[in-house]
Design an enzyme around this catalytic site. Structure first.
Site, PDB file in Angstrom:
ATOM      1  CE  LYS A   1      -3.760  -2.566   2.013  1.00  0.00           C
ATOM      2  NZ  LYS A   1      -4.420  -3.150   3.151  1.00  0.00           N
TER       3      LYS A   1
ATOM      4  CD  GLN B   1      -3.480  -4.918   6.193  1.00  0.00           C
ATOM      5  OE1 GLN B   1      -3.368  -3.880   5.538  1.00  0.00           O
ATOM      6  NE2 GLN B   1      -4.055  -6.007   5.709  1.00  0.00           N
TER       7      GLN B   1
ATOM      8  CG  ASP C   1      -9.912  -0.888   4.518  1.00  0.00           C
ATOM      9  OD1 ASP C   1      -9.578  -1.125   3.340  1.00  0.00           O
ATOM     10  OD2 ASP C   1      -9.348  -1.388   5.509  1.00  0.00           O
TER      11      ASP C   1
END
Ligand code: NDP
Length: 283
Positions: free
Chosen positions: A53, A97, A120
């Protein structure tokens, strides 16, 4: 005739190029999109995703940082950090995460992130906005899948889309996005009886099961569009999807490979969401 393969890696590269230009224009106006990724613990797969990322952000000019915390971090400590990030004006996107260590409740963490920074797209407010068809941060993998379909002008409206898998991050939201695009949607899962009777009727088949070779050519309809979300590491160490690609590609009209399919699109959509976060959501 063999199916047209939708190469997610190539599409992701094209999209990143366009995003790089957009980011550079934003920077000229004094706005640098910034993504903060929080990693708790030392799971090697999570570390590698997080580094991916960061690398992809850099490619497009998005600034990013990774906050690494030990496995022993308490839920309270993590929530305090998120609160601090929520209030930091220079940070536009926050991603924690997953999975988190067992002693931390994932849902509490997801709900603690400011919905305006939830790149997200997992916050219940953003899921609700997605269901209502409002501007929002779409969850990255489903967003990537829809983008792949649209990149080839594949008709969604009026077609029967069958989703195998009902996870909160892939199956459920991709079905909702296809419904928003006027598909007729059927969800299948581990308790579905007679799975093949559904898959064989799918104009668009999305497979997100997590089992190598779960779907074969005989399970799909002639000329179906087959999107393989699965990522499975097989005995020889290579990665494979959920669909028997070699067989299925002889029957499908479009198909996505693994690797170089949905995977590279997922990170790319995270970058898109980060740019959107910097610009702000529309009401
Ligand atoms: P989950 O394990 O959360 O969900 C799997 C789903 O498959 C469940 O809904 C389960 O049903 C269903 N299922 C399992 N076995 C069967 C079966 N025999 N028949 C029908 N349905 C079945 O996985 P995720 O959604 O998180 O991920 C799915 C796959 O996609 C994984 O391989 C994952 O690695 C990959 N993935 C890839 C991404 C990418 O960027 N390409 C991103 C995210 C995931 P039930 O609900 O009843 O248990």
């Amino acid at each position: 005739m063999s199916a047209e393969v939708i190469n997610g890696k190539e599409l992701a590269a094209e999209l990143k190029l366009a995003m790089k230009e957009e980011v550079s224009e934003l920077k000229e106006k004094g706005l640098t999109p910034h993504l903060t990724v929080v990693l708790v613990g030392d799971d090697p797969a999570s570390k590698s995703y997080v580094n991916g990322k960061k690398k992809a952000s850099k490619e497009t000019g998005i600034s990013s940082d990774i906050i690494e915390l030990p496995t022993s971090t308490t839920e309270t400590e993590l929530l305090q950090l998120i609160d601090k990030l929520n209030h930091d004006q220079a940070i536009h996107g926050i991603l924690v995460q997953l999975p988190l260590p067992e002693h931390i409740k994932e849902q509490s963490v997801i709900e603690a992130i400011d919905p305006q920074k939830d790149v997200d797209g997992f916050h219940p407010i953003n899921i609700g906005r997605m269901m209502a068809g409002k501007d929002t941060f779409l969850p990255c993998t489903p967003f990537g899948i829809i983008t792949m379909l649209k990149s080839r002008d594949i008709q969604i409206e009026g077609r029967h889309a069958v989703i195998i898998g009902r996870s909160n991050i892939v199956g459920k939201p991709v079905g909702q996005l296809l419904l928003n695009e006027n598909a007729t949607v059927t969800y299948c899962h581990s308790r579905t009886k007679g799975l093949q009777s559904f898959t064989k009727n799918a104009d668009i088949l999305i497979v997100a099961v997590g089992k190598a070779n779960a779907i074969h050519a005989e399970d799909i309809k002639e000329d179906a569009v087959v999107i393989d979300v699965g990522i499975n590491r097989v005995e020889d160490g290579t990665l494979t999807g959920d669909v028997d690609f070699e067989q299925a590609k002889e029957k499908a009209s479009y198909i996505t490979p693994v690797p170089r399919g949905v995977g590279p699109m997922t990170i790319t959509m995270l970058l898109k969401n980060t740019i959107k976060a910097a610009k702000g959501l529309e009401n």
